[in-house]
Design a protein around this motif. Structure first.
Motif, PDB file in Angstrom:
ATOM      1  N   SER A 112       0.820  -1.199  -0.157  1.00 26.86           N
ATOM      2  CA  SER A 112       0.118  -0.083  -0.040  1.00 26.86           C
ATOM      3  C   SER A 112       0.864   1.450   0.000  1.00 26.86           C
ATOM      4  O   SER A 112       0.189   2.388  -0.088  1.00 26.86           O
ATOM      5  CB  SER A 112      -1.071  -0.134   1.338  1.00 26.86           C
ATOM      6  N   GLN A 113       2.145   1.146   0.259  1.00 28.29           N
ATOM      7  CA  GLN A 113       2.761   2.399  -0.053  1.00 28.29           C
ATOM      8  C   GLN A 113       3.427   2.945  -1.252  1.00 28.29           C
ATOM      9  O   GLN A 113       4.262   1.867  -1.852  1.00 28.29           O
ATOM     10  CB  GLN A 113       4.236   2.165   1.242  1.00 28.29           C
ATOM     11  N   SER A 114       3.618   3.981  -1.678  1.00 22.40           N
ATOM     12  CA  SER A 114       3.664   4.248  -3.049  1.00 22.40           C
ATOM     13  C   SER A 114       5.266   3.998  -3.099  1.00 22.40           C
ATOM     14  O   SER A 114       5.850   3.627  -4.280  1.00 22.40           O
ATOM     15  CB  SER A 114       3.782   5.744  -3.005  1.00 22.40           C
ATOM     16  N   ARG A 115       5.941   3.910  -1.877  1.00 23.54           N
ATOM     17  CA  ARG A 115       7.593   4.072  -2.084  1.00 23.54           C
ATOM     18  C   ARG A 115       7.615   2.305  -2.523  1.00 23.54           C
ATOM     19  O   ARG A 115       8.978   2.106  -2.914  1.00 23.54           O
ATOM     20  CB  ARG A 115       8.317   4.186  -0.758  1.00 23.54           C
ATOM     21  N   HIS A 116       6.952   1.263  -2.547  1.00 24.46           N
ATOM     22  CA  HIS A 116       6.963   0.208  -2.825  1.00 24.46           C
ATOM     23  C   HIS A 116       7.148  -0.180  -4.326  1.00 24.46           C
ATOM     24  O   HIS A 116       7.479  -1.153  -4.867  1.00 24.46           O
ATOM     25  CB  HIS A 116       6.007  -0.772  -1.967  1.00 24.46           C
ATOM     26  N   TYR A 117       6.713   0.941  -5.194  1.00 23.80           N
ATOM     27  CA  TYR A 117       6.440   0.611  -6.549  1.00 23.80           C
ATOM     28  C   TYR A 117       7.534   1.619  -7.309  1.00 23.80           C
ATOM     29  O   TYR A 117       7.957   2.695  -7.255  1.00 23.80           O
ATOM     30  CB  TYR A 117       5.075   1.285  -7.027  1.00 23.80           C
ATOM     31  N   GLN A 118       8.081   0.964  -8.272  1.00 29.09           N
ATOM     32  CA  GLN A 118       9.258   1.552  -9.055  1.00 29.09           C
ATOM     33  C   GLN A 118       8.792   2.200 -10.341  1.00 29.09           C
ATOM     34  O   GLN A 118       9.557   2.829 -10.796  1.00 29.09           O
ATOM     35  CB  GLN A 118      10.264   0.356  -9.260  1.00 29.09           C
ATOM     36  N   HIS A 119       7.569   1.848 -10.818  1.00 26.91           N
ATOM     37  CA  HIS A 119       7.262   2.143 -11.980  1.00 26.91           C
ATOM     38  C   HIS A 119       6.029   2.842 -11.947  1.00 26.91           C
ATOM     39  O   HIS A 119       4.955   2.352 -11.361  1.00 26.91           O
ATOM     40  CB  HIS A 119       7.204   1.109 -13.273  1.00 26.91           C
ATOM     41  N   TRP A 120       5.694   4.130 -12.625  1.00 23.73           N
ATOM     42  CA  TRP A 120       4.685   4.850 -12.566  1.00 23.73           C
ATOM     43  C   TRP A 120       4.009   5.217 -13.882  1.00 23.73           C
ATOM     44  O   TRP A 120       4.696   5.487 -14.752  1.00 23.73           O
ATOM     45  CB  TRP A 120       4.604   6.020 -11.667  1.00 23.73           C
ATOM     46  N   GLY A 121       2.687   5.438 -14.187  1.00 32.69           N
ATOM     47  CA  GLY A 121       2.121   6.070 -15.143  1.00 32.69           C
ATOM     48  C   GLY A 121       1.991   7.491 -14.952  1.00 32.69           C
ATOM     49  O   GLY A 121       2.345   7.926 -14.004  1.00 32.69           O
ATOM     50  N   GLN A 122       1.787   8.196 -16.173  1.00 33.69           N
ATOM     51  CA  GLN A 122       1.306   9.511 -15.967  1.00 33.69           C
ATOM     52  C   GLN A 122      -0.030  10.085 -15.470  1.00 33.69           C
ATOM     53  O   GLN A 122       0.041  11.135 -15.151  1.00 33.69           O
ATOM     54  CB  GLN A 122       1.346  10.346 -17.521  1.00 33.69           C
ATOM     55  N   GLY A 123      -0.834   9.185 -15.116  1.00 35.44           N
ATOM     56  CA  GLY A 123      -2.068   9.599 -14.634  1.00 35.44           C
ATOM     57  C   GLY A 123      -3.127   9.620 -15.693  1.00 35.44           C
ATOM     58  O   GLY A 123      -3.215  10.135 -16.723  1.00 35.44           O
ATOM     59  N   THR A 124      -4.371   9.570 -15.234  1.00 39.38           N
ATOM     60  CA  THR A 124      -5.434   9.865 -15.865  1.00 39.38           C
ATOM     61  C   THR A 124      -6.616  10.635 -14.567  1.00 39.38           C
ATOM     62  O   THR A 124      -6.661  10.106 -13.797  1.00 39.38           O
ATOM     63  CB  THR A 124      -6.204   8.677 -16.383  1.00 39.38           C
ATOM     64  N   GLN A 125      -7.084  11.569 -15.236  1.00 34.40           N
ATOM     65  CA  GLN A 125      -7.895  12.656 -14.437  1.00 34.40           C
ATOM     66  C   GLN A 125      -9.225  12.247 -14.318  1.00 34.40           C
ATOM     67  O   GLN A 125     -10.117  11.819 -15.167  1.00 34.40           O
ATOM     68  CB  GLN A 125      -7.950  14.106 -14.876  1.00 34.40           C
ATOM     69  N   VAL A 126      -9.930  11.953 -13.178  1.00 40.05           N
ATOM     70  CA  VAL A 126     -11.500  11.732 -12.716  1.00 40.05           C
ATOM     71  C   VAL A 126     -11.875  13.109 -12.097  1.00 40.05           C
ATOM     72  O   VAL A 126     -11.200  13.417 -11.012  1.00 40.05           O
ATOM     73  CB  VAL A 126     -11.414  10.406 -11.972  1.00 40.05           C
ATOM     74  N   ILE A 127     -13.065  13.478 -12.323  1.00 41.90           N
ATOM     75  CA  ILE A 127     -13.695  14.425 -11.882  1.00 41.90           C
ATOM     76  C   ILE A 127     -15.129  13.780 -11.580  1.00 41.90           C
ATOM     77  O   ILE A 127     -15.790  13.492 -12.485  1.00 41.90           O
ATOM     78  CB  ILE A 127     -13.695  15.908 -12.719  1.00 41.90           C
ATOM     79  N   VAL A 128     -15.337  14.041 -10.212  1.00 41.06           N
ATOM     80  CA  VAL A 128     -17.007  13.473  -9.624  1.00 41.06           C
ATOM     81  C   VAL A 128     -17.739  14.817  -9.419  1.00 41.06           C
ATOM     82  O   VAL A 128     -17.168  15.875  -8.501  1.00 41.06           O
ATOM     83  CB  VAL A 128     -16.694  12.434  -8.615  1.00 41.06           C
ATOM     84  N   SER A 129     -18.649  14.739  -9.808  1.00 41.73           N
ATOM     85  CA  SER A 129     -19.577  16.394  -9.811  1.00 41.73           C
ATOM     86  C   SER A 129     -20.841  15.534  -8.933  1.00 41.73           C
ATOM     87  O   SER A 129     -21.459  14.447  -9.166  1.00 41.73           O
ATOM     88  CB  SER A 129     -20.113  16.867 -11.034  1.00 41.73           C
ATOM     89  N   SER A 130     -21.218  16.407  -8.171  1.00 43.60           N
ATOM     90  CA  SER A 130     -22.250  16.230  -7.062  1.00 43.60           C
ATOM     91  C   SER A 130     -23.566  16.806  -7.595  1.00 43.60           C
ATOM     92  O   SER A 130     -23.763  17.614  -8.606  1.00 43.60           O
ATOM     93  CB  SER A 130     -21.797  16.484  -5.726  1.00 43.60           C
TER      94      SER A 130
END
Length: 130
Positions: A112-130
């Motif tokens: 569960s710790q980010s430091r455990h992972y060596q490889h990362w993607g660039q991310g994708t944006q999620v916007i949740v509207s109420s």
């Protein structure tokens, strides 16, 4: 070389569903753990869940998403693809969603710790509207 590319981010109404994908090239299921993290605006990176490298490929989830989100994998054009299926999304789910890989090497269980992972993607944006 490991390359992680996320896709599927979009705007969604609170209570709705959304499916994110992460194309993971250079990754083998038996030698990498794959995970999803997210980062809400002005907040720390949060572990969403991970799929381990064991033959049974168990999945583990953070408490804020357990029961609503599901992590699975597929093969798309012969590329291992990590899926995050989100249901009943909450306004707090707004943020960047990142795919991460730990390896090479066996990694059973929860990571569960980010430091455990060596490889990362660039991310994708999620916007949740109420």
């Amino acid at each position: 070389q490991v390359l992680l590319v996320e896709s599927g981010g979009a705007s969604v109404q609170a209570g709705g569903s959304l499916r994110l994908s992460c194309a993971a090239s250079g990754v083998t299921e038996s030698n990498y753990c794959l995970a999803w993290f997210r980062q809400a605006p002005w907040k720390d990176l949060e572990w969403v869940g991970n799929r381990d490298s064991e033959a049974r490929a168990s999945t583990y989830y953070g408490p804020s998403v357990k029961g609503r989100f599901t992590i699975s994998r597929d093969y798309v054009d012969n590329t291992l693809t990590l899926i995050l299926q989100m249901h009943a999304v909450a306004p707090g789910g707004t943020g960047m969603y990142y795919c991460a890989a730990r390896g090479p090497g066996p990694c059973p269980g929860l990571w569960s710790q980010s430091r455990h992972y060596q490889h990362w993607g660039q991310g994708t944006q999620v916007i949740v509207s109420s």
